[in-house]
Enzyme design. Structure first.
Site, PDB file in Angstrom:
ATOM      1  N   GLY B 227       6.105  -3.601  -2.161  1.00  0.00           N
ATOM      2  CA  GLY B 227       6.588  -4.011  -0.852  1.00  0.00           C
ATOM      3  C   GLY B 227       7.806  -3.250  -0.379  1.00  0.00           C
ATOM      4  O   GLY B 227       8.008  -2.094  -0.756  1.00  0.00           O
ATOM      5  N   LEU B 253      -2.095  -3.889  -0.466  1.00  0.00           N
ATOM      6  CA  LEU B 253      -0.941  -3.023  -0.305  1.00  0.00           C
ATOM      7  C   LEU B 253      -0.293  -2.701  -1.661  1.00  0.00           C
ATOM      8  O   LEU B 253      -0.015  -3.596  -2.447  1.00  0.00           O
ATOM      9  CB  LEU B 253       0.081  -3.711   0.604  1.00  0.00           C
ATOM     10  CG  LEU B 253       1.281  -2.860   0.996  1.00  0.00           C
ATOM     11  CD1 LEU B 253       0.854  -1.711   1.873  1.00  0.00           C
ATOM     12  CD2 LEU B 253       2.326  -3.717   1.692  1.00  0.00           C
ATOM     13  N   ASP B 254      -0.050  -1.420  -1.906  1.00  0.00           N
ATOM     14  CA  ASP B 254       0.635  -0.966  -3.125  1.00  0.00           C
ATOM     15  C   ASP B 254      -0.106  -1.353  -4.403  1.00  0.00           C
ATOM     16  O   ASP B 254       0.504  -1.442  -5.479  1.00  0.00           O
ATOM     17  CB  ASP B 254       2.081  -1.510  -3.184  1.00  0.00           C
ATOM     18  CG  ASP B 254       2.919  -1.096  -1.992  1.00  0.00           C
ATOM     19  OD1 ASP B 254       2.581  -0.063  -1.385  1.00  0.00           O
ATOM     20  OD2 ASP B 254       3.888  -1.784  -1.661  1.00  0.00           O
ATOM     21  N   MET B 255      -1.400  -1.575  -4.307  1.00  0.00           N
ATOM     22  CA  MET B 255      -2.153  -2.035  -5.468  1.00  0.00           C
ATOM     23  C   MET B 255      -3.316  -1.116  -5.828  1.00  0.00           C
ATOM     24  O   MET B 255      -4.064  -1.406  -6.760  1.00  0.00           O
ATOM     25  CB  MET B 255      -2.691  -3.442  -5.206  1.00  0.00           C
ATOM     26  CG  MET B 255      -1.641  -4.527  -5.183  1.00  0.00           C
ATOM     27  SD  MET B 255      -0.921  -4.814  -6.817  1.00  0.00           S
ATOM     28  CE  MET B 255      -2.255  -5.782  -7.570  1.00  0.00           C
TER      29      MET B 255
END
Lengths: 310, 310, 310, 310
Positions: B227, B253-255
């Site tokens: 995040g 997100l970001d995964m």
């Protein structure tokens, strides 16, 4: 007269030492040859025809007609290695292959003098089954580390170098010692020799008798700081990073093919003693990494450089 | 109304941009399938029959009947890729292979917002021919970095997100912008998209339209500090090492699957600004490493993890 | 006759270039002297008496009567540096101190030839205010990188070396060029010179005229691979880690006091070109780290080694 | 009933264990207080007046009126520490200082369960005099590693947790065990406790009784992968770098102030077992680095973060 004194521990665990099970039942094939079209197909065909299944394979080529390198791990090949070598003959001859076949754990002798950090590291990693090796014997020119061998239930063979009165005698005593070591290696059916900070220079004869089978760790980032007292050299030069190098022993001191290298930062607050302390950790790390790679037949030497497969 | 404004530089060097010549004339084959005996033999047979010579090959298997991964670089296969795919059909069907064939340089779009460090790094590495890519276009939601695109003779497409008065409008504007981006990608025949610190979250639709083709760089050592403001998070947690992660963009997100990660030490004297400065170097490094690997077809995704061949 | 041609950009941003604000209003005091009891008390007393407040301080001693090093960052000292030096005289004389006082940003000249990677890195980091410097001028023996200077609004001074017909002329031309460089440094009131892969060997005279003010980056892990083509040397030696070194230039080529070093792993798949590409990243990193440390007066040289405060 | 069984080795080397001689005769002063003008002058004056000579000093400030941190190593202060503390009272009160005075080696207890790698590493580094510690005792909830303690001539205290039939009993047994540990710590006059992969969660009471005196090593790059099985978590997430963290134990599991962190690269060929093996090396490294820093009084905790002086 020098005699080989063998201090056998009560419990010789060499045969019991467990190793990475992945390695035990598979055949490792290392190939080096001029690169030609069709090699992979020929080799994979050979594997399939003989009931094998490739479970790992890495290849690397310097270009067509230049050298080609291949490592295969194969399950299901139940023939004796000598039989396999014979079966592979038509292909290995056709492609002018240098072939190395192996199976199971390597029998490793650890040579030490008085420093114990690399020795302990190897023995503990052996206990954690990190290497594809068994360690039947520890050989030393000093008796100091006998207690470590005993602790780990491994035979310790003390091969001292008798004090000499002159240069001629010195040479002779050294040769006698190396003969004792050779006898020991033979007795324990040794496949690979690792010098865990063994502080003697091996003779050309000895090194040549074990081509690509002796691994040394040098406490510098070779080719910087060859020879004696590398940490002192590094300190006086004012480098900001020190290192260690594991390499195959050759006749040229500290010049054999490099297998692994590692480094660590030093600062102006670090004394030579701090360099030595930090260096010990790096020495252990590069040394065990090299042992692991060699024991799994992942290293090929070509023109003084190493191919080290993953 | 939003319109796609295309600022064409006088000199569009995309077609002239040189790339690693090793890559240009060879065919790259990426295979993922359940591991069975005979795969390597079948594939190498196919290569040989069609006039090819394997110049590089790496395989990796999770075990018999588990997944098998293979990357081949082959010279001498002169057929169209679609023709090759057809020829490979009997084998790829038999072994249930997921096959990816490619040749030549990938057409890469770089997406940016206002930070220029990753953009410059990519463009300079492109100039030094470090990537197997051409860069026909830079796309941004801001106009700030247009001057950089011009400097490097690359088209710059400004796709702003129009300010919204409410949430509904906001969503609509966002979709319009993404449609503009899609049009641009199509126009430039883009193969891969890299987000060089592009500060917008892509919609699920957009991401799904480019599976395994979008690379993002996140300025933390994922999964730590997902995040916003990861450097601030890292500072307040008091970690001693910060990092950056390049990963495929997915809906989460970001995964997405991680391709490369890098770290750097921080100390108590470092402020958040120092973290950000040190982080920029790591971001550039992991990002370009990921671009290089992807552009050379060295990455396979399997169950959320990546196999990244050497 | 050679003349100094000065290509002034329209916008010389040197005076506008922002720098780290922490540095701007504080006084930096660097002290090197034999270690005696009472030094810290004397210096901190001097600071307090003159209205200063120590906001950062680091000391390091090689032992009593051996050398002592100290760096202070002090707020609230509003006197001219020359006045401060005078006020400090009783203490600096008593303790035989080598004192360096400075304030504000250093005026840095960047010297280049044709490689642009270190130049770009320095300019971008300057833009991100990572250095305590302003860059009024870029000096080069080639005109190739003039466009980069222009892009960043920095003066570019081309100081070519005129082709010579014989050795005598060669030497003369070289000296003329260095005279031109000297004139340029004077004109721009330069405090520090950084060689961003400047491919000429500086004369002993030139180097001696700027003691501890010239930073060079060498593309090897010194002292390994001194001289020409270090990446080729590294490749042929088969090392597993390559590096770069930033050091002060001295008369002895590649032998000056080392400020920073960095390394990166290489494998058997890496060609010399890959070494060069990977090396560029390390060169940039060690170079900018050294520039940052020097510009903040964090480096003291003692007996050929550097103390680099945090 | 639980009883503390103390297995005393014949040779308790704690009092004979040599430590870094630099540490033995000097006084270490750690100060944390709000930053005000004059602190350094006041403290250095105090040192000089009492016959001391500062041989090492590091300061760090978060800014005027924010927190200031200082570490001094002083020779020549021969007063008892309690006397020194009294003498320092006027200054420490004036500046609201949190002061920590110490001298000589710390008495360290090593807590273990069944893993031996961190234990061996600590004991070997102790033998090489890398720490400013003596190790009078090893405490364990299992008897497995008694043989290691005996080998190194260190007392081994077995504090088992008696099997429970229900939750209430479980808690009671746990408390009894911790009481036994407390008794042991008291008996051996322990200054610092290190958890060398001790696999029990300490109670809040226990932790609070030893503020900033307990160091734990967690086998992940915190805050990533807290809790159980971090290597499995890391594998399933597909990270490319794994790590380990040494931190002070607090009531919040795996959340205490971080002292040191380290990382190592992993690739797709690495299994969870390979992660564990690689991780052991990192665990040892961060753990011993943290022990070294703490034992030399180089660590100050402030708002959940650590200042770790060089």
């Amino acid at each position: 007269m020098l005699t080989l004194t063998c201090h056998r521990s009560k419990r010789n665990t060499a045969d019991e030492q467990k190793t990475d099970s992945k390695m035990m039942h598979s055949t490792r094939i290392l190939i080096s040859c001029p690169d030609k079209a069709g090699i992979v197909h020929a080799v994979s065909g050979f594997v399939a025809e003989n009931g094998g299944n490739i479970i790992d394979s890495q290849q690397y080529s310097l270009g067509l007609n230049a050298q080609f390198f291949m490592r295969l791990v194969v399950d299901g090949l139940n023939q004796e290695l000598s039989k396999l070598e014979e079966l592979l003959k038509p292909i290995s001859t056709k492609y002018k292959m240098d072939v190395r076949l192996s199976r199971g754990a390597k029998r490793m002798a650890v040579m030490v003098s008085r420093y114990d950090h690399c020795l302990y590291d190897v023995l503990l990693k052996q206990q954690y089954h990190e290497f594809n090796t068994v360690i039947p014997v520890i050989i030393s020119n000093h008796a100091d580390l006998k207690h470590v061998a005993e602790k780990f239930g491994i035979d310790f063979v003390h091969c001292p170098i008798i004090e000499a009165n002159n240069d001629k005698e010195k040479l002779a005593n050294k040769l006698k010692q190396e003969n004792n070591i050779e006898a020991c290696l033979k007795k324990y059916s040794i496949d690979m020799i690792v010098m865990a900070r063994y502080m003697q220079i091996l003779s050309a004869n000895f090194v040549q008798a074990h081509p690509s089978q002796i691994i040394n760790v040098h406490h510098s980032f070779l080719p910087a700081f060859k020879g004696a007292n590398p940490y002192h050299q590094a300190y006086s030069k004012g480098v900001k990073i020190i290192g260690a190098t594991a390499h195959y022993a050759t006749e040229d001191l500290d010049m054999g093919p490099i297998i692994t290298q590692g480094v660590i930062e030093v600062g102006h607050r670090d004394t030579v003693d701090d360099y030595i302390a930090k260096g010990r950790d790096i020495e252990k790390w590069v040394f065990s990494k090299a042992i692991k790679a060699h024991a799994e037949d992942k290293v090929i030497i070509h023109e003084g450089r190493t191919i080290v497969f993953d």
